[in-house]
Design a protein around this motif. Structure first.
Motif, mmCIF file in Angstrom:
data_model
loop_
_atom_site.group_PDB
_atom_site.id
_atom_site.type_symbol
_atom_site.label_atom_id
_atom_site.label_comp_id
_atom_site.label_asym_id
_atom_site.label_seq_id
_atom_site.Cartn_x
_atom_site.Cartn_y
_atom_site.Cartn_z
ATOM 1 N N LEU A 36 38.176 42.160 38.415
ATOM 2 C CA LEU A 36 37.266 43.265 38.132
ATOM 3 C C LEU A 36 36.575 42.934 36.814
ATOM 4 N N THR A 37 35.257 42.893 36.831
ATOM 5 C CA THR A 37 34.494 42.562 35.627
ATOM 6 C C THR A 37 33.880 43.832 35.053
ATOM 7 N N VAL A 38 34.203 44.100 33.791
ATOM 8 C CA VAL A 38 33.695 45.277 33.079
ATOM 9 C C VAL A 38 33.016 44.792 31.802
ATOM 10 N N ASN A 39 31.753 45.122 31.659
ATOM 11 C CA ASN A 39 30.976 44.713 30.479
ATOM 12 C C ASN A 39 31.071 43.210 30.238
ATOM 13 N N GLY A 40 30.989 42.438 31.307
ATOM 14 C CA GLY A 40 30.985 40.984 31.212
ATOM 15 C C GLY A 40 32.341 40.343 30.991
ATOM 16 N N LYS A 41 33.408 41.142 30.945
ATOM 17 C CA LYS A 41 34.757 40.596 30.715
ATOM 18 C C LYS A 41 35.604 40.814 31.964
ATOM 19 N N LYS A 42 36.322 39.752 32.344
ATOM 20 C CA LYS A 42 37.088 39.772 33.584
ATOM 21 C C LYS A 42 38.540 40.165 33.351
ATOM 22 N N SER A 43 39.004 41.135 34.146
ATOM 23 C CA SER A 43 40.417 41.489 34.239
ATOM 24 C C SER A 43 40.877 40.999 35.603
ATOM 25 N N PHE A 44 42.187 40.735 35.734
ATOM 26 C CA PHE A 44 42.630 40.205 37.019
ATOM 27 C C PHE A 44 44.088 40.532 37.306
ATOM 28 N N ILE A 45 44.411 40.459 38.594
ATOM 29 C CA ILE A 45 45.789 40.486 39.067
ATOM 30 C C ILE A 45 46.029 39.150 39.741
ATOM 31 N N ASP A 46 46.984 38.407 39.235
ATOM 32 C CA ASP A 46 47.379 37.130 39.821
ATOM 33 C C ASP A 46 48.264 37.416 41.028
ATOM 34 N N TYR A 47 48.041 36.700 42.121
ATOM 35 C CA TYR A 47 48.832 36.946 43.330
ATOM 36 C C TYR A 47 49.103 35.661 44.098
ATOM 37 N N LYS A 48 50.071 35.756 44.976
ATOM 38 C CA LYS A 48 50.337 34.727 45.983
ATOM 39 C C LYS A 48 50.389 35.450 47.311
ATOM 40 N N GLN A 49 49.909 34.798 48.361
ATOM 41 C CA GLN A 49 49.931 35.428 49.676
ATOM 42 C C GLN A 49 50.673 34.554 50.666
ATOM 43 N N LYS A 50 51.554 35.200 51.433
ATOM 44 C CA LYS A 50 52.260 34.547 52.534
ATOM 45 C C LYS A 50 52.139 35.455 53.736
ATOM 46 N N GLY A 51 51.386 35.006 54.730
ATOM 47 C CA GLY A 51 51.149 35.845 55.897
ATOM 48 C C GLY A 51 50.404 37.099 55.489
ATOM 49 N N ASN A 52 50.947 38.263 55.898
ATOM 50 C CA ASN A 52 50.278 39.516 55.544
ATOM 51 C C ASN A 52 50.851 40.140 54.266
#
Length: 115
Positions: free
Chosen positions: A39-55
């Motif tokens: 999610l970018t707010v005022n040009g700065k990126k926030s994030f949630i790091d994830y890994k996905q396996k199947g669903n």
């Protein structure tokens, strides 16, 4: 794996900032290559790091730029990520402590939680 979130001593001023901010018009981006919901707010990126396996999507770490902490960005990011996950028929495994904390305050999202 886990994540940590910090609180700032100046909570009252941060509450005022949060009330003035509106993130409804912003869209979460699933950056598949980086394994991040962003999610970018005022040009700065926030994030949630994830890994996905199947669903199953393992939410590992939430990060907001230091200068934007306390503005409700992490909560908006988590809510928008949950909406994305639900819309795509996926389930979450909340490994991040911030995500787990958010779920306690918003039990309506337990419908997308799995083990």
């Amino acid at each position: 794996m886990y994540c940590q979130f910090s609180t700032n001593e100046d909570k009252e001023s941060k509450k005022l900032i949060h009330l003035d901010m509106n993130y409804e018009d912003l869209t979460v981006v699933n950056n598949v290559q980086a394994h991040n919901f962003e999610l970018t707010v005022n040009g700065k990126k926030s994030f949630i790091d994830y890994k996905q396996k199947g669903n199953k999507v393992y939410l590992i770490h939430t990060e907001v730029p230091k200068e934007q902490e306390g503005q409700g960005i992490a909560a908006a990011l988590v809510a928008k990520t949950f909406q994305y996950i639900e819309e795509n028929g996926l389930k979450i495994v909340p490994l991040c402590t911030y995500v787990a904390h958010y779920l306690k305050r918003h039990p309506e999202w337990n419908k997308i939680v799995t083990a």
